[in-house]
Design a protein around this motif. Structure first.
Motif, PDB file in Angstrom:
ATOM      1  N   TRP A 128       0.849  -1.195   0.000  1.00 56.48           N
ATOM      2  CA  TRP A 128       0.000   0.000   0.000  1.00 56.48           C
ATOM      3  C   TRP A 128       0.883   1.244   0.000  1.00 56.48           C
ATOM      4  O   TRP A 128       1.913   1.276   0.677  1.00 56.48           O
ATOM      5  CB  TRP A 128      -0.878   0.001   1.257  1.00 56.48           C
ATOM      6  CG  TRP A 128      -1.721   1.229   1.391  1.00 56.48           C
ATOM      7  CD1 TRP A 128      -2.955   1.418   0.883  1.00 56.48           C
ATOM      8  CD2 TRP A 128      -1.374   2.440   2.068  1.00 56.48           C
ATOM      9  NE1 TRP A 128      -3.403   2.677   1.204  1.00 56.48           N
ATOM     10  CE2 TRP A 128      -2.442   3.331   1.922  1.00 56.48           C
ATOM     11  CE3 TRP A 128      -0.242   2.866   2.772  1.00 56.48           C
ATOM     12  CZ2 TRP A 128      -2.447   4.614   2.458  1.00 56.48           C
ATOM     13  CZ3 TRP A 128      -0.228   4.141   3.307  1.00 56.48           C
ATOM     14  CH2 TRP A 128      -1.319   4.998   3.147  1.00 56.48           C
ATOM     15  N   PRO A 129       0.533   2.268  -0.819  1.00 53.98           N
ATOM     16  CA  PRO A 129      -0.727   2.473  -1.541  1.00 53.98           C
ATOM     17  C   PRO A 129      -0.681   2.117  -3.025  1.00 53.98           C
ATOM     18  O   PRO A 129      -1.479   2.651  -3.804  1.00 53.98           O
ATOM     19  CB  PRO A 129      -0.959   3.969  -1.367  1.00 53.98           C
ATOM     20  CG  PRO A 129       0.435   4.548  -1.447  1.00 53.98           C
ATOM     21  CD  PRO A 129       1.331   3.533  -0.763  1.00 53.98           C
ATOM     22  N   PRO A 132      -4.279   0.581  -4.451  1.00 51.75           N
ATOM     23  CA  PRO A 132      -5.353   1.576  -4.615  1.00 51.75           C
ATOM     24  C   PRO A 132      -4.981   2.706  -5.563  1.00 51.75           C
ATOM     25  O   PRO A 132      -5.861   3.263  -6.228  1.00 51.75           O
ATOM     26  CB  PRO A 132      -5.606   2.081  -3.195  1.00 51.75           C
ATOM     27  CG  PRO A 132      -4.437   1.663  -2.395  1.00 51.75           C
ATOM     28  CD  PRO A 132      -3.896   0.424  -3.034  1.00 51.75           C
ATOM     29  N   GLU A 136      -7.489   3.453  -8.577  1.00 48.89           N
ATOM     30  CA  GLU A 136      -8.002   4.807  -8.761  1.00 48.89           C
ATOM     31  C   GLU A 136      -7.682   5.325 -10.155  1.00 48.89           C
ATOM     32  O   GLU A 136      -8.528   5.963 -10.805  1.00 48.89           O
ATOM     33  CB  GLU A 136      -7.417   5.747  -7.714  1.00 48.89           C
ATOM     34  CG  GLU A 136      -7.911   7.189  -7.874  1.00 48.89           C
ATOM     35  CD  GLU A 136      -7.151   8.205  -7.052  1.00 48.89           C
ATOM     36  OE1 GLU A 136      -7.492   9.413  -7.149  1.00 48.89           O
ATOM     37  OE2 GLU A 136      -6.215   7.814  -6.322  1.00 48.89           O
ATOM     38  N   THR A 169     -12.335   1.359  -1.494  1.00 48.40           N
ATOM     39  CA  THR A 169     -11.386   2.451  -1.274  1.00 48.40           C
ATOM     40  C   THR A 169     -11.298   3.346  -2.506  1.00 48.40           C
ATOM     41  O   THR A 169     -11.113   4.557  -2.383  1.00 48.40           O
ATOM     42  CB  THR A 169      -9.992   1.907  -0.912  1.00 48.40           C
ATOM     43  OG1 THR A 169      -9.515   1.034  -1.928  1.00 48.40           O
ATOM     44  CG2 THR A 169     -10.029   1.169   0.405  1.00 48.40           C
ATOM     45  N   THR A 170     -11.461   2.752  -3.698  1.00 48.67           N
ATOM     46  CA  THR A 170     -11.481   3.551  -4.918  1.00 48.67           C
ATOM     47  C   THR A 170     -12.663   4.512  -4.918  1.00 48.67           C
ATOM     48  O   THR A 170     -12.526   5.694  -5.259  1.00 48.67           O
ATOM     49  CB  THR A 170     -11.531   2.644  -6.154  1.00 48.67           C
ATOM     50  OG1 THR A 170     -10.348   1.834  -6.205  1.00 48.67           O
ATOM     51  CG2 THR A 170     -11.633   3.453  -7.438  1.00 48.67           C
ATOM     52  N   ARG A 173     -11.992   7.416  -2.621  1.00 48.68           N
ATOM     53  CA  ARG A 173     -11.076   8.387  -3.246  1.00 48.68           C
ATOM     54  C   ARG A 173     -11.816   9.244  -4.280  1.00 48.68           C
ATOM     55  O   ARG A 173     -11.634  10.474  -4.325  1.00 48.68           O
ATOM     56  CB  ARG A 173      -9.911   7.657  -3.914  1.00 48.68           C
ATOM     57  CG  ARG A 173      -8.889   7.065  -2.945  1.00 48.68           C
ATOM     58  CD  ARG A 173      -7.750   6.442  -3.719  1.00 48.68           C
ATOM     59  NE  ARG A 173      -6.666   5.973  -2.863  1.00 48.68           N
ATOM     60  CZ  ARG A 173      -5.406   5.854  -3.274  1.00 48.68           C
ATOM     61  NH1 ARG A 173      -5.079   6.165  -4.525  1.00 48.68           N
ATOM     62  NH2 ARG A 173      -4.460   5.411  -2.459  1.00 48.68           N
ATOM     63  N   ASP A 225      -8.189   4.431   3.757  1.00 48.39           N
ATOM     64  CA  ASP A 225      -7.653   3.962   2.487  1.00 48.39           C
ATOM     65  C   ASP A 225      -7.123   2.536   2.604  1.00 48.39           C
ATOM     66  O   ASP A 225      -6.906   1.874   1.588  1.00 48.39           O
ATOM     67  CB  ASP A 225      -6.527   4.894   2.022  1.00 48.39           C
ATOM     68  CG  ASP A 225      -6.282   4.817   0.528  1.00 48.39           C
ATOM     69  OD1 ASP A 225      -7.253   4.991  -0.248  1.00 48.39           O
ATOM     70  OD2 ASP A 225      -5.130   4.567   0.114  1.00 48.39           O
TER      71      ASP A 225
END
Length: 305
Positions: A128-129, A132, A136, A169-170, A173, A225
């Motif tokens: 991470w990150p 994601p 995203e 999590t997307t 965001r 996140d």
């Protein structure tokens, strides 16, 4: 008030439930790799994904300065009436988008969808990150390009296990950037929503290696996140949560469904009896029913004005 798990179970024919009980009773419970060495061994032994027909179009897309490989399916001879962004599972540390090719081709043809699957970077090589960020980027690319590329702006997102976590999590965001309204639904299969081990549900998986591989370097894993259960969940698109009654993540999904609902979102929770983690990938009638239910739910999101 009377409240029991039986009241929440999907209403299935008795023969499907009995078949699932017999199927899972005859096989050992699975467990993911518990060390870096085991992970490498499991990766090396994984079979080659079955090809789809017609095959995926492989591209690299870019948004916000992040480039990510994707696999694209469009319905043969038909105009796409929506786009589904698929995020594969595998504990953040295994598998690839190609593993879902056959299912994504079937989804494209059955619902007349374009399906875009994300080959996000895997932990522990890319913790991470990275994952994601890649998801995203793919979502932002669709927001920017879906109309020109696919002739539609109706977007949906979904995934299984780690893929469901990354899908949520997307969305968080995108919500924070003001673009989540382009997504009309999210189909989340047995995601893990507390990676911090601070809730009772999270503590049930606290010793799993994938947590260390993905986010072990983060001191506070209650960051939304990483663990979306702790996020501000307001303003998200309708969500379908699918989970088996024998899944170690059942309590986590119950908590997430409650939090999504309390935040004012349209959320539906479907619990399938006698089914463990990953059940929609297993050869049971319950799995086939659940996948058909997901398709029906997605279709409703597509055709709604």
């Amino acid at each position: 008030m009377r409240f029991s798990l039986d009241d929440l179970l999907a209403d299935l024919p008795a023969e499907q439930v009995e078949e699932a009980r017999a199927f899972y009773g005859s096989r050992a419970a699975g467990r993911g790799p518990s060390t870096p060495g085991e992970l490498q061994e499991v990766r090396a032994k994984r079979s080659t994904p079955l090809p789809a027909d017609p095959p995926a179009i492989e591209e690299t897309v870019e948004a916000g300065g992040v480039r990510v490989p994707v696999r694209i399916f469009t319905p043969a001879g038909k105009r796409a009436r929506g786009v589904y962004l698929d995020i594969h599972g595998g504990g953040f540390y295994m598998d690839s988008a190609a593993r879902g090719d056959v299912r994504n081709r079937e989804l494209a043809e059955a619902l007349h969808l374009a399906v875009v699957s994300v080959d996000y970077r895997l932990a522990p090589e890319h913790p991470w990150p990275a994952a994601p960020d890649d998801c995203e980027a793919a979502a932002r690319w669709l927001v920017e390009q879906a109309r020109d590329r696919f002739g539609t702006t109706r977007l949906m997102i979904g995934g299984s296990s780690a893929g469901a976590t990354l899908a949520l999590t997307t969305l968080l965001r995108l919500r924070d950037k003001g673009t989540v309204d382009r997504f009309v639904g999210s189909a989340l299969q047995f995601g893990t929503y507390d990676l911090s081990a601070r809730t009772p549900a999270g503590r049930r998986i606290a010793d799993e290696y994938f947590l260390q591989a993905y986010a072990g370097h983060v001191v506070d894993r209650t960051l939304p996140d990483i663990s979306p259960l702790y996020g501000d969940l307001r303003g998200l698109p309708p969500a379908l949560l699918v989970i088996g009654s024998a899944d170690v993540l059942l309590e986590d999904n119950l908590a997430m469904a409650g939090r999504l609902s309390a935040a004012g979102n349209d959320v539906e929770l479907r619990i399938y009896p006698e089914s463990p983690h990953g059940f929609t990938g297993h050869p049971t009638a319950v799995a086939r029913t659940a996948l058909s239910d997901i398709e029906s739910w997605l279709l409703d999101r597509i055709v709604q004005p």
